[in-house]
Design an enzyme around this catalytic site. Structure first.
Site, mmCIF file in Angstrom:
data_model
loop_
_atom_site.group_PDB
_atom_site.id
_atom_site.type_symbol
_atom_site.label_atom_id
_atom_site.label_comp_id
_atom_site.label_asym_id
_atom_site.label_seq_id
_atom_site.Cartn_x
_atom_site.Cartn_y
_atom_site.Cartn_z
ATOM 1 N N ASP A 138 -14.074 -5.646 -3.399
ATOM 2 C CA ASP A 138 -14.066 -5.520 -1.944
ATOM 3 C C ASP A 138 -15.407 -6.035 -1.433
ATOM 4 O OD1 ASP A 138 -11.580 -4.421 -2.114
ATOM 5 O OD2 ASP A 138 -12.209 -2.350 -1.766
ATOM 6 N N ASP A 150 0.873 -1.172 0.000
ATOM 7 C CA ASP A 150 0.000 0.000 0.000
ATOM 8 C C ASP A 150 0.907 1.218 0.000
ATOM 9 O OD1 ASP A 150 -1.972 -1.858 0.293
ATOM 10 O OD2 ASP A 150 -2.824 -1.038 2.133
#
Lengths: 215, 257
Positions: B131, B12
C-alpha cells in the site's frame, strides 16, 4: 468403479486438482493418496507437484513413491502436472542440478535472464505467470474439443526441454518456444495447471478421465 | 502473441459479504461473494482476489467457507488477502482452495515472514501487497512510502526499496495499491506503477483508482503492469470483465478472450 489416484507426496496443495477432477467425474472416483497399494490399484494416476525439484525428488525417494510413479508410467494412463511434468525428465538445472525420474529423455532448464518478447521486445518477467497459448504440435486424444492456441494458466520458472521432438505434444511462446506439453505412450504431462484453466482445463481433465492410454 | 495481460476483479469481503469502500469510509453492500465470484468467472476473469476486511477474528472462519465454496465451482486462480499473519493462516487458506495468499501488514512488521512463507509453500503462492502513498512534496523527486492500517499509518519505508527486498525474500508477485488513488476513480498512479514494475522481475498487479476502461489500458501500457485489479467498476454492473477485455484488445493489448 474406475478410479483416479492423485499422488500425495507432500509437494503442494492438491485441493484444487482434486476439486477439478471431482467436478468432471464425480467425487467417489477421485482419491488423493500416498498409499502405494491404492495408487497401484487405480485405473489412472495423476502426478502433480509445486515447489522445488530437489525437495520433490527427495520426498519421492523417501516415501518410495518414485518406484510407484515409474511403474505407473509403464502401465496406465498418467497425467503429470507442473513439477510432476518436470520430474519425468532425466534431470533439472534447478537446485544446482537434480537427477529426476528419467521417464522422458531430456532436461529441465531455467528461462534465460533478460528474456524479451520476440514480437515487441518487451521485457518478460520470471516466473512465467498467467494465461498463455498452447499450440498443439501433434494430434492426441487429450486434445479432443480443445482448439490449438487455447490459453491455459501457467506459473513456473523452469521448463522441460525433451531430447526428442516426437515427445513434444504442444509448445508455448515466452521469449522462446518451449515444450508446454509432452506425451509418450500412456504418459501425458503439462507444464500449465489444467485445474486452474477454466473450460479448456476442465475439458483436458475430462478427456484424461476417458482416455485409454493409447496415443 | 503470447502471455495475456490479466484482469483481476477484487472482492472486499466483510463478515461474508462483498463490500466496497470509497477510500475506506463509505461501505456499500455488493452481494454474496460466491455468487459474485461465479459471475466474474463466467465473464472471463483471469483470476479472482478476495480481500478479507473483517475486523473481528471470530468471523475469520467465514472467509474460509467462502473460499471453499468458490474453489469447488470456479476453476481459475484464487487469491486471498487480509488477516494473513502466520504460517497457519496461509495453510488454512491454501487448504480451503486458495492458490495464492496476499501478505501485507505482517510483511511490514516481520519481513522474515515472507521468506518463511515462500520457503514453506513456494514463491508462486506468495503475493506481497504494497500500500503506497506519495510522500514527496510537489517540487521534489517522486517518492512513495509504505502505509499500513488502510493507508493511515506511515512506516518510513521506501516503496521501491521494499519491492526489491520482498522479491529477494521470495515474493512471487506484487500487488501494488496506490492509497492516494484507491476509491477515487481517477485511474492508477501510473508513475508509481511503472517505477515498481520496471524495478522488479516478478509480475506486478496495478490496483487503486480504476473508474473506467481506459484506466485499465493505461495501467498496462503506461504503467507497464502485468495485471490490473479493479473492484467497483465491476461490482455495480457498469462494465463486465468481458467489456474490459474487449476494450483492452482494441488498444492492442493481448488478453484471454
Amino acid at each position: 468403479m474406475a478410479s483416479i489416484a492423485i499422488i500425495d507426496y507432500g509437494m503442494g496443495n492438491l485441493h484444487s486438482i482434486a476439486k477439478a477432477f471431482e467436478h468432471v467425474t464425480g467425487r467417489d472416483r477421485v482419491l488423493v493418496t500416498s498409499e502405494h497399494a491404492t495408487i497401484r490399484a487405480a485405473d489412472r494416476v495423476v502426478f502433480p507437484g509445486v515447489g522445488a525439484i530437489r525437495d520433490c525428488m527427495a520426498e519421492l525417494q523417501r516415501s518410495g513413491l518414485d518406484q510407484v510413479v515409474l511403474d505407473s508410467a509403464r502401465s496406465k494412463p498418467m497425467l503429470g502436472v507442473c513439477l510432476g511434468m518436470q520430474a519425468l525428465l532425466d534431470s533439472s538445472e534447478e537446485n544446482q542440478g537434480t537427477d529426476c525420474l528419467g521417464i522422458i529423455p531430456g532436461r529441465v532448464v531455467r528461462f534465460p535472464a533478460y528474456l524479451r518478447d520476440t514480437g515487441n521486445d518487451a521485457r518478460l518477467k520470471i516466473p512465467h505467470m498467467g494465461w498463455n497459448q498452447v499450440e498443439q504440435a501433434r494430434a492426441h486424444p487429450l486434445w479432443r474439443g480443445i482448439t490449438s492456441g487455447s490459453r491455459f494458466y501457467f506459473v513456473h520458472s523452469y521448463y522441460a526441454a525433451p531430447q526428442e521432438d516426437a515427445d513434444v505434444a504442444a509448445t508455448t511462446p515466452y521469449g522462446i518456444e518451449f515444450a508446454s506439453v509432452i506425451a509418450r505412450d500412456n504418459v501425458f504431462a503439462v507444464q500449465f495447471h489444467p485445474e486452474k484453466s477454466q473450460h479448456e482445463g476442465l475439458a483436458l481433465l475430462s478427456n484424461f478421465v476417458g482416455w485409454d492410454g493409447e496415443s | 502473441m503470447g502471455l495475456a495481460k490479466r484482469i483481476i476483479p477484487c472482492l472486499d469481503v466483510d463478515a461474508g459479504r462483498v463490500v466496497k469502500g470509497v477510500q475506506f469510509v463509505d461501505i456499500r453492500d455488493a452481494g454474496d461473494p460466491v455468487e459474485v465470484a461465479r459471475r466474474y468467472d463466467e465473464q472471463g476473469a483471469d483470476e479472482i482476489t478476495f480481500l478479507d476486511i473483517t475486523a473481528s477474528s471470530d468471523q475469520r472462519e467465514t472467509m474460509v467457507h467462502v473460499v471453499e465454496q468458490v474453489a469447488g465451482e470456479v476453476f481459475i486462480p484464487l487469491t486471498v488477502g487480509g488477516g494473513i499473519r502466520e504460517v497457519a493462516d496461509i495453510r488454512r487458506m491454501l487448504n480451503a482452495g486458495a492458490d495464492k495468499v496476499g501478505v501485507n501488514t505482517a510483511a511490514v512488521f516481520n519481513p522474515e515472514f515472507v521468506r518463511e512463507a515462500a520457503e514453506r509453500f513456494g514463491s508462486q503462492c506468495i503475493v506481497v501487497a504494497i500500500d503506497a502513498k506519495q510522500v514527496s512534496a510537489p517540487e521534489e523527486p517522486l517518492r512513495w512510502e509504505i502505509f499500513t492500517h488502510g493507508g493511515r499509518k506511515p512506516t518510513g519505508i521506501d516503496v521501491i526499496e521494499w519491492a526489491h527486498l520482498m522479491v529477494d525474500y521470495g515474493a512471487g508477485e506484487i500487488l501494488l495499491t496506490s492509497m492516494d488513488r484507491d476509491g477515487t476513480r481517477d485511474g492508477f498512479d501510473l508513475v508509481l506503477t511503472r517505477s515498481v514494475s520496471e524495478a522488479v522481475n516478478v509480475p506486478v498487479i496495478a490496483s487503486g483508482g480504476v473508474g473506467n476502461l481506459d484506466h485499465l489500458v493505461d495501467g498496462i501500457i503506461e504503467g507497464k503492469a502485468d495485471a490490473v485489479l479493479a473492484a467497483s467498476i465491476f461490482h455495480f454492473g457498469e462494465y463486465t470483465v468481458g467489456d474490459a477485455k474487449r476494450h483492452m484488445a482494441e488498444h492492442g493489448i493481448e488478453v484471454r478472450l
